[in-house]
Scaffold this motif. Structure first.
Motif, PDB file in Angstrom:
ATOM      1  N   LEU A  22       0.830  -1.207   0.000  1.00  0.00           N
ATOM      2  CA  LEU A  22       0.000   0.000   0.000  1.00  0.00           C
ATOM      3  C   LEU A  22       0.865   1.258   0.000  1.00  0.00           C
ATOM      4  O   LEU A  22       0.559   2.246  -0.695  1.00  0.00           O
ATOM      5  N   SER A  23       1.952   1.222   0.775  1.00  0.00           N
ATOM      6  CA  SER A  23       2.831   2.390   0.854  1.00  0.00           C
ATOM      7  C   SER A  23       3.582   2.618  -0.454  1.00  0.00           C
ATOM      8  O   SER A  23       3.801   3.767  -0.853  1.00  0.00           O
ATOM      9  N   ILE A  24       3.967   1.531  -1.141  1.00  0.00           N
ATOM     10  CA  ILE A  24       4.628   1.666  -2.444  1.00  0.00           C
ATOM     11  C   ILE A  24       3.680   2.280  -3.458  1.00  0.00           C
ATOM     12  O   ILE A  24       4.053   3.180  -4.228  1.00  0.00           O
ATOM     13  N   VAL A  25       2.437   1.808  -3.458  1.00  0.00           N
ATOM     14  CA  VAL A  25       1.426   2.368  -4.364  1.00  0.00           C
ATOM     15  C   VAL A  25       1.217   3.851  -4.073  1.00  0.00           C
ATOM     16  O   VAL A  25       1.095   4.677  -4.992  1.00  0.00           O
ATOM     17  N   LEU A  47      10.713   0.495   1.474  1.00  0.00           N
ATOM     18  CA  LEU A  47       9.501  -0.312   1.340  1.00  0.00           C
ATOM     19  C   LEU A  47       9.733  -1.495   0.405  1.00  0.00           C
ATOM     20  O   LEU A  47       9.233  -2.603   0.652  1.00  0.00           O
ATOM     21  N   ILE A  48      10.484  -1.278  -0.656  1.00  0.00           N
ATOM     22  CA  ILE A  48      10.788  -2.370  -1.591  1.00  0.00           C
ATOM     23  C   ILE A  48      11.630  -3.445  -0.896  1.00  0.00           C
ATOM     24  O   ILE A  48      11.411  -4.645  -1.077  1.00  0.00           O
ATOM     25  N   SER A  49      12.591  -3.024  -0.076  1.00  0.00           N
ATOM     26  CA  SER A  49      13.409  -3.990   0.675  1.00  0.00           C
ATOM     27  C   SER A  49      12.541  -4.796   1.632  1.00  0.00           C
ATOM     28  O   SER A  49      12.683  -6.024   1.738  1.00  0.00           O
ATOM     29  N   LEU A  50      11.639  -4.125   2.333  1.00  0.00           N
ATOM     30  CA  LEU A  50      10.714  -4.813   3.238  1.00  0.00           C
ATOM     31  C   LEU A  50       9.850  -5.811   2.475  1.00  0.00           C
ATOM     32  O   LEU A  50       9.657  -6.960   2.909  1.00  0.00           O
ATOM     33  N   PHE A  51       9.337  -5.368   1.338  1.00  0.00           N
ATOM     34  CA  PHE A  51       8.478  -6.232   0.527  1.00  0.00           C
ATOM     35  C   PHE A  51       9.203  -7.506   0.118  1.00  0.00           C
ATOM     36  O   PHE A  51       8.669  -8.606   0.246  1.00  0.00           O
ATOM     37  N   PHE A  52      10.421  -7.374  -0.382  1.00  0.00           N
ATOM     38  CA  PHE A  52      11.158  -8.546  -0.857  1.00  0.00           C
ATOM     39  C   PHE A  52      11.446  -9.527   0.277  1.00  0.00           C
ATOM     40  O   PHE A  52      11.299 -10.750   0.113  1.00  0.00           O
ATOM     41  N   ILE A  53      11.865  -9.015   1.429  1.00  0.00           N
ATOM     42  CA  ILE A  53      12.227  -9.909   2.535  1.00  0.00           C
ATOM     43  C   ILE A  53      11.042 -10.743   2.981  1.00  0.00           C
ATOM     44  O   ILE A  53      11.123 -11.977   3.109  1.00  0.00           O
ATOM     45  N   VAL A  54       9.882 -10.099   3.223  1.00  0.00           N
ATOM     46  CA  VAL A  54       8.730 -10.864   3.726  1.00  0.00           C
ATOM     47  C   VAL A  54       8.057 -11.661   2.620  1.00  0.00           C
ATOM     48  O   VAL A  54       7.527 -12.756   2.867  1.00  0.00           O
ATOM     49  N   ALA A  55       8.066 -11.148   1.382  1.00  0.00           N
ATOM     50  CA  ALA A  55       7.464 -11.885   0.265  1.00  0.00           C
ATOM     51  C   ALA A  55       8.219 -13.186   0.020  1.00  0.00           C
ATOM     52  O   ALA A  55       7.603 -14.236  -0.248  1.00  0.00           O
ATOM     53  N   LEU A  56       9.540 -13.159   0.124  1.00  0.00           N
ATOM     54  CA  LEU A  56      10.334 -14.361  -0.048  1.00  0.00           C
ATOM     55  C   LEU A  56      10.055 -15.374   1.060  1.00  0.00           C
ATOM     56  O   LEU A  56       9.989 -16.582   0.817  1.00  0.00           O
ATOM     57  N   MET A  76      20.372 -10.890  -2.316  1.00  0.00           N
ATOM     58  CA  MET A  76      21.623 -10.236  -2.703  1.00  0.00           C
ATOM     59  C   MET A  76      21.336  -8.862  -3.299  1.00  0.00           C
ATOM     60  O   MET A  76      22.101  -7.909  -3.097  1.00  0.00           O
ATOM     61  N   ILE A  77      20.214  -8.754  -4.024  1.00  0.00           N
ATOM     62  CA  ILE A  77      19.823  -7.455  -4.575  1.00  0.00           C
ATOM     63  C   ILE A  77      19.499  -6.485  -3.440  1.00  0.00           C
ATOM     64  O   ILE A  77      19.909  -5.317  -3.455  1.00  0.00           O
ATOM     65  N   VAL A  78      18.752  -6.971  -2.434  1.00  0.00           N
ATOM     66  CA  VAL A  78      18.394  -6.119  -1.294  1.00  0.00           C
ATOM     67  C   VAL A  78      19.647  -5.668  -0.550  1.00  0.00           C
ATOM     68  O   VAL A  78      19.842  -4.474  -0.276  1.00  0.00           O
ATOM     69  N   GLY A  79      20.506  -6.641  -0.198  1.00  0.00           N
ATOM     70  CA  GLY A  79      21.726  -6.293   0.529  1.00  0.00           C
ATOM     71  C   GLY A  79      22.659  -5.418  -0.285  1.00  0.00           C
ATOM     72  O   GLY A  79      23.164  -4.396   0.205  1.00  0.00           O
ATOM     73  N   GLY A  80      22.884  -5.805  -1.544  1.00  0.00           N
ATOM     74  CA  GLY A  80      23.769  -5.013  -2.399  1.00  0.00           C
ATOM     75  C   GLY A  80      23.222  -3.631  -2.681  1.00  0.00           C
ATOM     76  O   GLY A  80      23.973  -2.650  -2.723  1.00  0.00           O
ATOM     77  N   GLY A  81      21.906  -3.536  -2.871  1.00  0.00           N
ATOM     78  CA  GLY A  81      21.292  -2.233  -3.108  1.00  0.00           C
ATOM     79  C   GLY A  81      21.456  -1.295  -1.932  1.00  0.00           C
ATOM     80  O   GLY A  81      21.711  -0.093  -2.110  1.00  0.00           O
ATOM     81  N   ASN A  82      21.344  -1.837  -0.721  1.00  0.00           N
ATOM     82  CA  ASN A  82      21.505  -0.991   0.468  1.00  0.00           C
ATOM     83  C   ASN A  82      22.961  -0.616   0.706  1.00  0.00           C
ATOM     84  O   ASN A  82      23.239   0.480   1.200  1.00  0.00           O
ATOM     85  N   SER A 111      19.698   1.238   6.063  1.00  0.00           N
ATOM     86  CA  SER A 111      20.403   0.347   5.137  1.00  0.00           C
ATOM     87  C   SER A 111      21.291  -0.641   5.882  1.00  0.00           C
ATOM     88  O   SER A 111      21.394  -1.813   5.500  1.00  0.00           O
ATOM     89  N   ILE A 112      21.938  -0.183   6.943  1.00  0.00           N
ATOM     90  CA  ILE A 112      22.766  -1.081   7.753  1.00  0.00           C
ATOM     91  C   ILE A 112      21.909  -2.196   8.335  1.00  0.00           C
ATOM     92  O   ILE A 112      22.289  -3.375   8.336  1.00  0.00           O
ATOM     93  N   GLY A 113      20.714  -1.835   8.837  1.00  0.00           N
ATOM     94  CA  GLY A 113      19.806  -2.843   9.356  1.00  0.00           C
ATOM     95  C   GLY A 113      19.404  -3.855   8.305  1.00  0.00           C
ATOM     96  O   GLY A 113      19.379  -5.072   8.556  1.00  0.00           O
ATOM     97  N   PHE A 114      19.104  -3.386   7.091  1.00  0.00           N
ATOM     98  CA  PHE A 114      18.713  -4.291   6.006  1.00  0.00           C
ATOM     99  C   PHE A 114      19.854  -5.228   5.599  1.00  0.00           C
ATOM    100  O   PHE A 114      19.620  -6.374   5.234  1.00  0.00           O
ATOM    101  N   ILE A 115      21.077  -4.736   5.660  1.00  0.00           N
ATOM    102  CA  ILE A 115      22.224  -5.579   5.319  1.00  0.00           C
ATOM    103  C   ILE A 115      22.323  -6.751   6.296  1.00  0.00           C
ATOM    104  O   ILE A 115      22.535  -7.903   5.893  1.00  0.00           O
ATOM    105  N   PHE A 116      22.155  -6.474   7.591  1.00  0.00           N
ATOM    106  CA  PHE A 116      22.189  -7.550   8.583  1.00  0.00           C
ATOM    107  C   PHE A 116      21.018  -8.510   8.394  1.00  0.00           C
ATOM    108  O   PHE A 116      21.180  -9.740   8.479  1.00  0.00           O
ATOM    109  N   PHE A 117      19.820  -7.968   8.142  1.00  0.00           N
ATOM    110  CA  PHE A 117      18.652  -8.828   7.912  1.00  0.00           C
ATOM    111  C   PHE A 117      18.855  -9.703   6.667  1.00  0.00           C
ATOM    112  O   PHE A 117      18.517 -10.892   6.677  1.00  0.00           O
ATOM    113  N   SER A 118      19.402  -9.120   5.611  1.00  0.00           N
ATOM    114  CA  SER A 118      19.614  -9.876   4.367  1.00  0.00           C
ATOM    115  C   SER A 118      20.617 -11.002   4.580  1.00  0.00           C
ATOM    116  O   SER A 118      20.419 -12.134   4.113  1.00  0.00           O
TER     117      SER A 118
END
Length: 270
Positions: A22-25, A47-56, A76-82, A111-118
């Motif tokens: 909803l937030s991306i839209v 939001l895109i990073s959040l979407f990919f992590i939970v969607a996967l 890898m896209i999420v981590g590398g992108g961040n 981004s640091i948080g997303f790298i650890f999550f990824s």
């Protein structure tokens, strides 16, 4: 109890998935939620990073033919992108950052948080959480929470540095973003009953109170320090409160590592 925790984790993943969609839209149509021009907002890239992590996560649980390689590729896209986002924000001259642009970057701390999550998610797809003294999975989740602790200080004491804000005031950790990241952390912990944390907490009320005290101390101690000495953000830089917070993080992780080693020693004797 473990099955119930996994179910709660999945419910939280669904909430994050729906909320991020909803937030991306809302960003795409030009009316992002809780948007302001003079303060931090949640980036569409966050939001895109959040979407990919939970969607996967959800796809892996519910689609038997879901390709394993897709998880690794997208993470890898999420981590590398961040990582790229951090490098761009740290290296780009201030004159190249346009605060009036409709494009808002993900903050450095987020981004640091997303790298650890990824990294955690990649490891979990490669193998189950192992039972050994080096509790890497627990450590990665705990480190992913560090940016949230810093942003809490930023919001309570109105320090833009702890909110990871740059010359563009919108690039920072907003309360809306903190809510998303908090839900992601909870769903991550609930979804993995093999974490050493759960094994330790099952040891009884004493273990639960000890961990709660250590975990809360890392957030409470720097806040108490700032209230006692007074917050002075004229230099907009980090102060002793940062080291107090990091000391609390190290103490909590060190305690869990010690307990994991003790548990491993007991297991080897039996």
């Amino acid at each position: 109890m473990e099955k119930r925790l996994v179910q709660w984790g999945e419910i939280l993943d669904i909430l994050i998935l729906v909320g991020s969609c909803l937030s991306i839209v809302a960003w795409i149509v030009g009316v992002p939620f809780f948007y302001k021009i003079d303060g931090p907002v949640i980036s569409i890239f966050t939001l895109i990073s959040l979407f990919f992590i939970v969607a996967l996560r959800l796809a892996t649980r519910h689609f038997q033919l879901w390709p394993f390689t897709a998880n690794l590729a997208f993470l890898m896209i999420v981590g590398g992108g961040n990582i790229s986002s951090i490098l761009m924000l740290l290296s780009a001259p201030a004159v190249h950052i346009n605060p009036k642009s409709s494009l808002v970057m993900t903050s450095v701390f987020t981004s640091i948080g997303f790298i650890f999550f990824s990294f955690y998610e990649i490891l979990l797809y490669l193998r189950k959480t192992p039972e050994r003294s080096w509790i890497l999975d627990d450590i990665l989740i705990h480190l992913a929470l560090v940016p949230g602790g810093l942003s809490l200080i930023g919001h309570l004491f109105q320090n833009p540095t702890y909110l990871s804000m740059t010359i563009d005031p919108r690039v920072g950790i907003s309360l809306f973003e903190m809510a998303f990241m908090g839900l992601l952390a909870l769903s991550t912990i609930f979804s993995n009953p093999n974490l050493f944390l759960w094994k330790f907490l099952k040891g009884g009320l004493g273990n639960q109170l000890t961990f709660l005290g250590l975990f809360m101390n890392q957030y409470i101690a720097p806040i108490i320090y700032l209230w006692l000495v007074g917050a002075n953000w004229q230099s907009e830089s980090f102060g002793p409160e940062l080291f107090i917070f990091l000391a609390g993080v190290i103490a909590t992780l060190g305690f869990l590592l010690f307990q994991a080693k003790v548990d491993e020693s007991k297991s080897s004797l039996t």
